[in-house]
Design a protein around this motif. Structure first.
Motif, PDB file in Angstrom:
ATOM      1  N   GLY A  36      79.618  95.696  76.100  1.00 55.11           N
ATOM      2  CA  GLY A  36      79.671  97.092  75.675  1.00 55.11           C
ATOM      3  C   GLY A  36      80.324  97.943  76.741  1.00 55.11           C
ATOM      4  O   GLY A  36      80.513  97.488  77.870  1.00 55.11           O
ATOM      5  N   PRO A  37      80.688  99.184  76.407  1.00 54.60           N
ATOM      6  CA  PRO A  37      81.290 100.067  77.394  1.00 54.60           C
ATOM      7  C   PRO A  37      80.240 100.523  78.402  1.00 54.60           C
ATOM      8  O   PRO A  37      79.048 100.308  78.175  1.00 54.60           O
ATOM      9  CB  PRO A  37      81.777 101.248  76.550  1.00 54.60           C
ATOM     10  CG  PRO A  37      80.873 101.259  75.363  1.00 54.60           C
ATOM     11  CD  PRO A  37      80.490  99.835  75.116  1.00 54.60           C
ATOM     12  N   CYS A  40      76.279 101.830  77.874  1.00 58.94           N
ATOM     13  CA  CYS A  40      75.781 101.405  76.564  1.00 58.94           C
ATOM     14  C   CYS A  40      74.373 100.826  76.658  1.00 58.94           C
ATOM     15  O   CYS A  40      73.731 100.586  75.643  1.00 58.94           O
ATOM     16  CB  CYS A  40      76.713 100.387  75.932  1.00 58.94           C
ATOM     17  SG  CYS A  40      76.649  98.773  76.719  1.00 58.94           S
ATOM     18  N   LYS A  42      73.623  97.965  78.528  1.00 58.93           N
ATOM     19  CA  LYS A  42      73.598  96.511  78.771  1.00 58.93           C
ATOM     20  C   LYS A  42      72.994  96.169  80.129  1.00 58.93           C
ATOM     21  O   LYS A  42      72.179  95.251  80.243  1.00 58.93           O
ATOM     22  CB  LYS A  42      74.996  95.908  78.617  1.00 58.93           C
ATOM     23  CG  LYS A  42      76.063  96.520  79.505  1.00 58.93           C
ATOM     24  CD  LYS A  42      77.425  95.981  79.132  1.00 58.93           C
ATOM     25  CE  LYS A  42      78.507  96.318  80.128  1.00 58.93           C
ATOM     26  NZ  LYS A  42      78.706  97.756  80.398  1.00 58.93           N
ATOM     27  N   HIS A 192      81.677  94.166  80.495  1.00 55.72           N
ATOM     28  CA  HIS A 192      82.337  95.115  79.601  1.00 55.72           C
ATOM     29  C   HIS A 192      83.653  94.525  79.115  1.00 55.72           C
ATOM     30  O   HIS A 192      84.403  95.171  78.400  1.00 55.72           O
ATOM     31  CB  HIS A 192      82.593  96.434  80.334  1.00 55.72           C
ATOM     32  CG  HIS A 192      83.539  96.271  81.484  1.00 55.72           C
ATOM     33  ND1 HIS A 192      83.095  95.893  82.733  1.00 55.72           N
ATOM     34  CD2 HIS A 192      84.873  96.379  81.561  1.00 55.72           C
ATOM     35  CE1 HIS A 192      84.142  95.794  83.530  1.00 55.72           C
ATOM     36  NE2 HIS A 192      85.231  96.078  82.858  1.00 55.72           N
ATOM     37  N   ASN A 208      75.896  99.573  71.977  1.00 52.96           N
ATOM     38  CA  ASN A 208      76.428 100.932  71.971  1.00 52.96           C
ATOM     39  C   ASN A 208      75.255 101.896  71.986  1.00 52.96           C
ATOM     40  O   ASN A 208      74.354 101.784  71.168  1.00 52.96           O
ATOM     41  CB  ASN A 208      77.284 101.147  70.720  1.00 52.96           C
ATOM     42  CG  ASN A 208      77.859 102.540  70.645  1.00 52.96           C
ATOM     43  OD1 ASN A 208      78.129 103.163  71.674  1.00 52.96           O
ATOM     44  ND2 ASN A 208      78.042 103.029  69.438  1.00 52.96           N
ATOM     45  N   LYS A 209      75.269 102.810  72.928  1.00 53.75           N
ATOM     46  CA  LYS A 209      74.243 103.857  73.021  1.00 53.75           C
ATOM     47  C   LYS A 209      72.822 103.298  72.951  1.00 53.75           C
ATOM     48  O   LYS A 209      71.981 103.813  72.209  1.00 53.75           O
ATOM     49  CB  LYS A 209      74.448 104.897  71.926  1.00 53.75           C
ATOM     50  CG  LYS A 209      75.734 105.678  72.111  1.00 53.75           C
ATOM     51  CD  LYS A 209      75.910 106.698  71.012  1.00 53.75           C
ATOM     52  CE  LYS A 209      77.217 107.438  71.155  1.00 53.75           C
ATOM     53  NZ  LYS A 209      77.670 107.999  69.885  1.00 53.75           N
ATOM     54  N   GLU A 213      74.730  96.699  68.232  1.00 53.64           N
ATOM     55  CA  GLU A 213      75.466  96.949  66.992  1.00 53.64           C
ATOM     56  C   GLU A 213      75.649  95.668  66.198  1.00 53.64           C
ATOM     57  O   GLU A 213      75.625  95.673  64.981  1.00 53.64           O
ATOM     58  CB  GLU A 213      76.844  97.539  67.317  1.00 53.64           C
ATOM     59  CG  GLU A 213      76.791  98.928  67.923  1.00 53.64           C
ATOM     60  CD  GLU A 213      77.170 100.003  66.909  1.00 53.64           C
ATOM     61  OE1 GLU A 213      77.830  99.689  65.914  1.00 53.64           O
ATOM     62  OE2 GLU A 213      76.794 101.169  67.134  1.00 53.64           O
ATOM     63  N   PHE A 229      82.366 100.761  65.370  1.00 53.08           N
ATOM     64  CA  PHE A 229      82.319 100.740  66.830  1.00 53.08           C
ATOM     65  C   PHE A 229      82.737  99.381  67.378  1.00 53.08           C
ATOM     66  O   PHE A 229      83.576  99.276  68.275  1.00 53.08           O
ATOM     67  CB  PHE A 229      80.915 101.100  67.339  1.00 53.08           C
ATOM     68  CG  PHE A 229      80.794 100.920  68.820  1.00 53.08           C
ATOM     69  CD1 PHE A 229      81.227 101.901  69.686  1.00 53.08           C
ATOM     70  CD2 PHE A 229      80.286  99.739  69.349  1.00 53.08           C
ATOM     71  CE1 PHE A 229      81.163 101.721  71.058  1.00 53.08           C
ATOM     72  CE2 PHE A 229      80.218  99.541  70.711  1.00 53.08           C
ATOM     73  CZ  PHE A 229      80.659 100.539  71.563  1.00 53.08           C
ATOM     74  N   VAL A 230      82.140  98.317  66.814  1.00 48.87           N
ATOM     75  CA  VAL A 230      82.458  96.967  67.286  1.00 48.87           C
ATOM     76  C   VAL A 230      83.940  96.687  67.049  1.00 48.87           C
ATOM     77  O   VAL A 230      84.637  96.170  67.932  1.00 48.87           O
ATOM     78  CB  VAL A 230      81.581  95.910  66.575  1.00 48.87           C
ATOM     79  CG1 VAL A 230      81.987  94.502  67.000  1.00 48.87           C
ATOM     80  CG2 VAL A 230      80.106  96.147  66.869  1.00 48.87           C
ATOM     81  N   PHE A 233      85.978  98.393  69.592  1.00 51.79           N
ATOM     82  CA  PHE A 233      85.779  97.838  70.925  1.00 51.79           C
ATOM     83  C   PHE A 233      86.535  96.539  71.118  1.00 51.79           C
ATOM     84  O   PHE A 233      86.994  96.232  72.210  1.00 51.79           O
ATOM     85  CB  PHE A 233      84.275  97.647  71.192  1.00 51.79           C
ATOM     86  CG  PHE A 233      83.978  97.413  72.639  1.00 51.79           C
ATOM     87  CD1 PHE A 233      84.044  98.461  73.548  1.00 51.79           C
ATOM     88  CD2 PHE A 233      83.647  96.157  73.105  1.00 51.79           C
ATOM     89  CE1 PHE A 233      83.813  98.259  74.885  1.00 51.79           C
ATOM     90  CE2 PHE A 233      83.405  95.937  74.446  1.00 51.79           C
ATOM     91  CZ  PHE A 233      83.479  96.991  75.335  1.00 51.79           C
TER      92      PHE A 233
END
Lengths: 354, 262
Positions: A36-37, A40, A42, A192, A208-209, A213, A229-230, A233
């Motif tokens: 994830g970014p 997020c 992780k 990431h 995400n957040k 997801e 989102f995925v 990404f």
């Protein structure tokens, strides 16, 4: 067999919620990555499992026991840190031996086990060196050896390759996967970098957040992202909003304005009736202008706005009635800016996402 | 880029003369063979260096000063290292306030601090003079310990401590086996700078000395009031040498920039 379970775990710093109602299962012997970014959640998830953070709510089960409040030094997890976190004042041998000595292992056993694990990470003969005398890749190996020598119940990697240069990174990635499979050790890997996660994981959880997801095999996620989102990404840059859909025999017919498309069912999505389509720039075909009218299914007329040379291919930004699309294409004779073209959406490449 | 600025060069020279001039004069006068402190000296002799060791008060108060500075140093470390660790490691409400509190002895004028300490420790609580002196010196050393140790912790990667914890070390053993060895030079530097601060202190000590209890700087002050011979220049040179050597050690350990950065 499920080894590790997070049950509706929440973590908050002050009033800021980082993880909300997170559920996660990891199978014994598997390598699961959290992708994830930044921001997020992780790393927070990893630190929670490691024991550096405590869950505000929820339970962390490991091998059937409640680990939620278990102190970090009683968990027997091996952790490889982003900065490697080697002990600068100790030799390679003492770094690796640290965990064994903390466990009051007999010094003769310490010697043989450190020697053996240094062989595993191909660092035999480096025992007397100090961390500052090693290259980045070698430090990384020491960090892995140090985490492995205690025969951990779980191995945790926190962005382990981000401090290495690109050449070393792909080599080290293979190495990590080899060691993990050789020892059959359950592993959680945070990164990431999607390529990194996809190449070494049995399963990938895209976050995400503070939420997961999608969690699935890398091949499935790559082909069938579940959510927008995925999809974004992992490189689906083009999105289409449909207004109607009809399904028959596994083929989905879609309409956007006066244009018709077909797509195959996405096994990843949870909600039926998704109306958003996604396609990668590499899968979108740019063809010469088609004068047969708007009736052809899966095609969309447009005008090339920008044409850029990427080396192996050309990248076009094409303006259409449904918005701008990006397409990459290898070709001898490229289209020029302002040229009228037709975009083709192959049905097996157009994916419907939530 | 090696341009010559005549004006800048002259200005720098003047600053150096201003800073070092008095020290050079003291250095020169300490070798005066006569009995009156004067510049330039009439000749060269070690007479007044020998005289230092004949003044009973100097030796006695030198021992007191050393004892107070060393013991105070130990106490300041016992409070200062945990404080610096807590301030660097964690964030909590009122952290800035606590930080300010630990640094406040530098900000409060020594005269005020000394007077307050005397008023309460000696007058109100009737502590012995030595105890007052020790507490006072511990207090003035604390900011230097906290500041310098915190500064070396600020470059310390706490993942290293976490690594030790994850490998099975307890909090205490992780601190002593992994954190402490990596900030060792910072701790030694903080001890030295705090020692100098305490050893040369006058404004706190002056309130906590009296008949029979005194520190070297106070004794020197008293001596100058009664004698005007070059002994004082000689002892000053010895103290400058001591300070210079300690500064050199600190510079070697972690660089003096640690103390000039605000």
């Amino acid at each position: 067999m499920t080894l590790l379970t997070l049950e509706s775990v929440s973590v908050a710093y002050g009033s800021q919620t980082i993880l909300k109602d997170l559920n996660l299962d990891v199978e014994k012997g598997q390598l699961l990555s959290l992708l994830g970014p930044s921001g997020c959640g992780k790393t927070t998830t990893l630190r929670l499992i490691a024991g550096f953070l405590e869950a505000k709510e929820g339970t962390f089960r490991f091998a059937g026991d409640d680990y939620t409040r278990k102190p970090v030094n009683k968990r027997n997890f091996g952790i490889v840190f982003q900065s490697y976190a080697l002990f600068p004042h100790m030799s390679v041998f003492d770094n690796v031996a640290f965990g064994l000595r903390m466990r009051k292992t007999k010094e003769t056993d310490v010697k043989s086990r450190v020697k053996r694990i240094l062989e595993v990470v191909s660092l035999g003969g480096f025992e007397t060196r100090f961390p500052k005398e090693l290259s980045g890749g070698q430090r990384q190996r020491v960090a892995i050896a140090r985490a492995l020598v205690i025969e951990p119940d779980l191995l945790l990697f926190d962005e382990p390759l981000s401090n290495l240069d690109a050449n070393l990174r792909s080599g080290m990635r293979v190495e990590i996967r080899r060691i993990q499979q050789e020892l059959g050790i359950t592993t959680l890997y945070v990164s990431h970098d999607q390529e990194e996660c996809f190449s070494i994981s049995d399963r990938v959880a895209v976050m995400n957040k503070g939420l997961i997801e999608q969690i699935d095999r890398p091949e499935t996620i790559f082909k069938y992202p579940a959510t927008e989102f995925v999809a974004r990404f992992i490189g689906f840059h083009n999105f289409l909003n449909f207004t109607e859909r009809a399904e028959s025999e596994g083929v989905i017919s879609l309409r956007a304005g006066e244009h018709l498309f077909t797509a195959v069912a996405n096994p990843g999505t949870t909600r039926p009736g998704a109306l958003k389509g996604a396609i990668r720039p590499d899968d979108l075909v740019v063809a010469a202008e088609d004068r047969s009218g708007p009736g052809v299914i899966g095609s969309l007329p447009g005008i090339v706005k920008v044409s850029t040379y990427l080396g192996r291919s050309y990248q076009y930004v094409v303006e259409t009635a449904l918005g701008n699309f990006t397409a990459n294409q290898e070709m001898e004779k490229p289209f020029y800016s302002g040229q009228s073209v037709t975009l083709r959406f192959p049905p097996d490449k157009l994916v419907l996402v939530d | 880029m090696r341009e010559k600025h005549f004006g800048l060069g002259l200005f720098s020279l003047l600053v150096f003369v201003f800073l070092l001039g008095p020290l050079l004069i003291i250095f020169a006068t300490s070798f005066e063979p006569g009995i009156v402190l004067q510049f330039p000296p009439d000749g060269f002799s070690f007479r007044w260096y020998e005289q230092i060791f004949k003044v009973e008060g100097f030796l006695r108060t030198f021992k007191t000063s050393i004892a107070i500075s060393l013991l105070g140093n130990v106490f300041a470390l016992l409070f200062g290292i945990p404080a610096a660790y807590a301030l660097s490691r964690s964030s909590f409400r009122g952290k800035e306030l606590i930080n300010g509190l630990f640094l406040s002895p530098i900000l409060i004028p020594g005269i005020v601090l000394g007077f307050t300490l005397m008023k309460y420790l000696i007058v109100v609580y009737h502590l012995p003079m030595y105890a007052g002196l020790l507490i006072g010196h511990t207090v003035i050393m604390l900011p230097f310990i906290v500041r310098v140790v915190a500064s070396s912790l600020s470059t310390f990667d706490f993942a290293i401590e976490e690594a030790a914890l994850s490998l099975g070390a307890g909090r205490m053993s992780a601190f002593f086996k992994v954190v402490l060895p990596n900030i060792r030079s910072g701790i030694i530097a903080s001890m030295l700078i705090a020692f100098l601060e305490s050893f040369n202190n006058i404004d706190i000590s002056v309130y906590m000395t009296g008949p029979g209890v005194s520190t070297l700087p106070i004794e020197m002050l008293t001596y100058v009031e009664n004698h005007f011979d070059p002994t004082i220049a000689a002892i000053s040179v010895l103290l400058m040498v001591l300070t210079g050597v300690l500064m050199l050690v600190i510079e070697r350990l972690m660089g003096l920039s640690q103390f000039t950065r605000r």
